[in-house]
Write a protein that holds these residues in place. Structure first.
Motif, PDB file in Angstrom:
ATOM      1  N   LEU A 120       0.816  -1.214   0.000  1.00  0.00           N
ATOM      2  CA  LEU A 120       0.000   0.000   0.000  1.00  0.00           C
ATOM      3  C   LEU A 120       0.851   1.266   0.000  1.00  0.00           C
ATOM      4  CD1 LEU A 120      -2.873  -0.866   2.499  1.00  0.00           C
ATOM      5  CD2 LEU A 120      -2.988  -0.790   0.006  1.00  0.00           C
ATOM      6  N   PHE A 121       1.941   1.260   0.772  1.00  0.00           N
ATOM      7  CA  PHE A 121       2.709   2.481   0.970  1.00  0.00           C
ATOM      8  C   PHE A 121       4.157   2.385   0.515  1.00  0.00           C
ATOM      9  CE2 PHE A 121      -0.535   2.224   4.360  1.00  0.00           C
ATOM     10  CZ  PHE A 121      -1.321   3.291   3.965  1.00  0.00           C
ATOM     11  N   GLY A 122       4.563   1.244  -0.006  1.00  0.00           N
ATOM     12  CA  GLY A 122       5.916   1.081  -0.509  1.00  0.00           C
ATOM     13  C   GLY A 122       6.882   0.616   0.562  1.00  0.00           C
ATOM     14  N   SER A 123       7.878  -0.129   0.129  1.00  0.00           N
ATOM     15  CA  SER A 123       8.914  -0.599   1.036  1.00  0.00           C
ATOM     16  C   SER A 123      10.190  -0.808   0.245  1.00  0.00           C
ATOM     17  CB  SER A 123       8.499  -1.911   1.720  1.00  0.00           C
ATOM     18  OG  SER A 123       9.557  -2.433   2.511  1.00  0.00           O
ATOM     19  N   ILE A 124      11.256  -0.112   0.607  1.00  0.00           N
ATOM     20  CA  ILE A 124      12.481  -0.140  -0.177  1.00  0.00           C
ATOM     21  C   ILE A 124      13.190  -1.483  -0.095  1.00  0.00           C
ATOM     22  CG2 ILE A 124      12.856   2.338  -0.018  1.00  0.00           C
ATOM     23  CD1 ILE A 124      14.806   1.844   2.232  1.00  0.00           C
ATOM     24  N   THR A 125      12.816  -2.325   0.868  1.00  0.00           N
ATOM     25  CA  THR A 125      13.514  -3.600   1.040  1.00  0.00           C
ATOM     26  C   THR A 125      12.884  -4.744   0.259  1.00  0.00           C
ATOM     27  OG1 THR A 125      12.210  -4.181   2.998  1.00  0.00           O
ATOM     28  CG2 THR A 125      14.240  -2.912   3.349  1.00  0.00           C
ATOM     29  N   THR A 126      11.754  -4.503  -0.412  1.00  0.00           N
ATOM     30  CA  THR A 126      11.020  -5.604  -1.040  1.00  0.00           C
ATOM     31  C   THR A 126      11.303  -5.761  -2.529  1.00  0.00           C
ATOM     32  OG1 THR A 126       9.123  -4.133  -1.412  1.00  0.00           O
ATOM     33  CG2 THR A 126       9.132  -5.415   0.627  1.00  0.00           C
ATOM     34  N   THR A 127      12.143  -4.933  -3.120  1.00  0.00           N
ATOM     35  CA  THR A 127      12.440  -5.038  -4.552  1.00  0.00           C
ATOM     36  C   THR A 127      13.547  -6.073  -4.752  1.00  0.00           C
ATOM     37  OG1 THR A 127      11.895  -2.701  -4.849  1.00  0.00           O
ATOM     38  CG2 THR A 127      13.114  -3.781  -6.617  1.00  0.00           C
TER      39      THR A 127
END
Length: 317
Positions: A120-127
């Motif tokens: 929903l809000f983004g997460s820099i560790t999930t790419t």
């Protein structure tokens, strides 16, 4: 730099670069058509696709892409062929998409509230590396399509009826644009988040309109702003330990505020002008009055005033 020592941050910054380029390149046509909120609708539908992917143990990128493209096509069909107005169609996608996504993710094995927040809000560790490859391929496709077909998309957005009369495939171009919006939403969901992606499509374009004097100039400026706020926002979120999506959007809004204030100040500093009354003399080369360059036109000094040609009359500066 410390931030570049981590593989996940390298991937996040590359993803942010792709998002910063693609989101404004698509968003400029949404602003032109006054469909600024369509990205939100696509984001909600994408959440249902993510839920399907998690429930079936399938890559969420592909299920989200399939669901979002289907939603985009449904919106375009209802807008052009159906009797339901576009705002009602968007409302259905808003509520149905997010409700379906929440329910499906709740039923998915191993799904947690943290997973929902990440989408929903983004997460820099999930790419992941695989995600980055897919994002790059999709982003290149979006850029080639939107920039290569800029004249066609602009013509349809300016006047659909005139474009149709001129022989342009209006329905086909609208469908292609809807698909590009869907693809951009999926590309952006890891870093910006599905609820905030629309802001990155719209806000840089709104900022660029304060500076650009042409459509091409607006697009180029919007893409530069998009890259700056996306990459800068990801970097700032790392050091400030804040969600990447919210940080990026706040950076974009800050740029918009600065541009708006600068534009307002520039308007205040410009000297007002009025139409010269009863001006029978025709100014031009060799008319006997001094000519002075003024921005994009020429003023002629006459009777202590500066006159500029404006249509069929003269403005007094």
């Amino acid at each position: 730099m410390e931030i570049l020592q981590f593989d996940f941050m390298q991937r996040a910054l590359l993803a942010a670069l792709l998002i910063g380029l693609t989101a404004p390149a698509v968003g400029v046509y949404l602003v032109q058509r006054r469909l600024a909120l369509i990205g939100d609708g696509m984001g909600h539908v994408a959440l249902t696709g993510v839920g399907v992917g998690l429930l079936t143990n399938t890559a969420p990128i592909w299920t989200a892409l399939a669901a979002t493209i289907a939603g985009a096509l449904a919106i375009e069909f209802m807008r052009t062929k159906g009797r339901t107005s576009s705002d009602v169609a968007l409302a259905v996608l808003f509520y149905g998409g997010i409700a379906g996504g929440v329910v499906l993710m709740a039923k998915s094995p191993g799904s947690t509230p943290a997973n929902l927040n990440a989408f929903l809000f983004g997460s820099i560790t999930t790419t992941s590396p695989a995600d980055l490859v897919v994002f790059a391929a999709l982003a290149i496709g979006v850029l080639v399509t939107t920039i290569g077909g800029a004249r066609l998309f602009f013509a349809v957005g300016a006047d659909e009826e005139y474009a149709r009369t001129g022989g342009l495939p209006v329905l086909g171009l609208n469908v292609v644009l809807a698909v590009m919006v869907a693809v951009t939403v999926v590309v952006s969901m890891r870093v910006v988040g599905l609820l905030l992606v629309s802001a990155l499509m719209i806000v840089p374009v709104a900022s660029a309109q304060r500076l650009g004097r042409s459509f091409a100039g607006t697009v180029a400026t919007a893409m530069v702003i998009g890259v700056v706020v996306s990459v800068g926002g990801v970097g700032a979120s790392y050091y400030a330990d804040t969600p990447s999506g919210g940080t990026i959007v706040l950076a974009a809004i800050a740029v918009f505020i600065v541009m708006a204030l600068a534009s307002g100040l520039r308007s205040l500093l410009r000297r007002p002008h009025r139409e010269a009354e009863d001006h029978l003399h025709q100014h031009g080369p060799g008319c006997g009055h001094p000519a002075i360059d003024h921005d994009d036109h020429i003023d002629y000094v006459h009777d202590g005033h500066r006159h500029a040609v404006h249509g069929a009359h003269y403005d007094e500066h």
